[in-house]
Design a protein around this motif. Structure first.
Motif, short mmCIF file in Angstrom:
data_model
loop_
_atom_site.label_atom_id
_atom_site.label_comp_id
_atom_site.label_asym_id
_atom_site.label_seq_id
_atom_site.Cartn_x
_atom_site.Cartn_y
_atom_site.Cartn_z
N UNK A 83 0.69 -1.42 -0.06
CA UNK A 83 -0.21 -0.37 -0.17
C UNK A 83 1.01 1.56 0.07
N UNK A 84 1.64 1.57 1.16
CA UNK A 84 2.42 2.65 0.97
C UNK A 84 3.34 2.73 -0.17
N UNK A 85 3.92 1.81 -1.02
CA UNK A 85 4.90 2.04 -2.06
C UNK A 85 3.82 2.79 -3.33
N UNK A 86 2.16 1.76 -3.31
CA UNK A 86 1.56 2.36 -4.37
C UNK A 86 1.71 4.10 -4.50
N UNK A 87 1.35 4.56 -3.34
CA UNK A 87 1.17 5.78 -2.78
C UNK A 87 2.07 6.83 -2.73
N UNK A 88 3.20 6.05 -2.69
CA UNK A 88 3.99 6.66 -2.65
C UNK A 88 4.80 6.99 -1.73
N UNK A 89 5.26 7.03 -0.25
CA UNK A 89 5.05 6.81 0.86
C UNK A 89 4.75 5.81 2.16
N UNK A 90 5.01 6.66 2.68
CA UNK A 90 4.83 5.76 3.90
C UNK A 90 6.00 5.85 5.18
N UNK A 91 5.79 5.37 6.21
CA UNK A 91 6.66 4.70 7.51
C UNK A 91 6.52 3.67 8.82
N UNK A 92 7.21 2.75 8.29
CA UNK A 92 6.54 1.76 9.64
C UNK A 92 7.69 2.47 10.79
#
Length: 142
Positions: A18-27
C-alpha cells in the motif's frame, strides 16, 4: 517466533504494498533491548527481536528510494500489569533477575515514555531517519 518475527514480517509485507502504491509511508517496528543484546534464559525471545531489527534495516534499505521509512524501537522494561506482577513475585520469592540490578534509572519506563518516542518517529521531526533502531531503556544496555 510466530508473533514477534512472523507477525512483523507479515504486517510489513502487506502494508509495504500500500505504501509503495501511494509513494510514501512510515513503519515503526517494536523490537526490544533483547534485539540488540541477548538476555539470560531468553534465547528464542532474543533471536525473535534480533530478527525484527534485521527486518527493519533490510526493509529500510529496500524501500528508502520509494519514499518509505522503516525504523524500530527497542524498549527496556515497561511498567505494565505484567511487570507489576514480576515485582510482586520478586518480593515474594526473593529472586531478582540480573537485569534488575543494572537498571540505571532504577525503574521500568512508563508507557507514555515509549509512546513519546513512537510519536516522534511518526512525525515529520524524524523525516531524515530510516533504518534506525532507537533504544528506550533508561540506560539498561549501557
Amino acid at each position: 517466533m510466530n508473533i514477534n518475527t512472523k507477525g512483523v514480517f507479515l504486517g510489513m509485507k502487506h502494508v509495504l504494498k500500500v505504501m509503495e502504491e501511494q509513494g510514501h509511508g512510515h513503519i515503526i517496528n517494536t523490537a526490544s533491548t533483547a534485539g540488540i543484546r541477548s538476555e539470560h534464559s531468553a534465547a528464542v525471545y532474543s533471536a525473535s527481536k534480533h530478527a525484527v531489527v534485521g527486518l527493519t534495516q533490510g526493509a529500510a534499505l529496500e524501500y528508502v528510494s520509494k519514499g518509505i521509512r522503516v525504523n524500530a524501537i527497542c524498549p527496556g522494561g515497561v511498567r505494565t500489569p505484567l511487570t507489576d506482577s514480576v515485582t510482586k513475585e520478586m518480593q515474594t520469592t526473593g529472586y531478582v533477575p540480573a537485569e534488575i540490578g543494572v537498571m540505571r534509572m532504577g525503574r521500568f519506563s512508563e508507557p507514555n515514555e515509549i509512546a513519546n518516542v513512537v510519536s516522534f518517529l511518526a512525525s515529520d521531526a524524524s523525516s531524515y531517519m530510516t533504518g534506525t533502531t532507537v533504544v528506550v531503556d533508561g540506560g539498561l544496555t549501557l
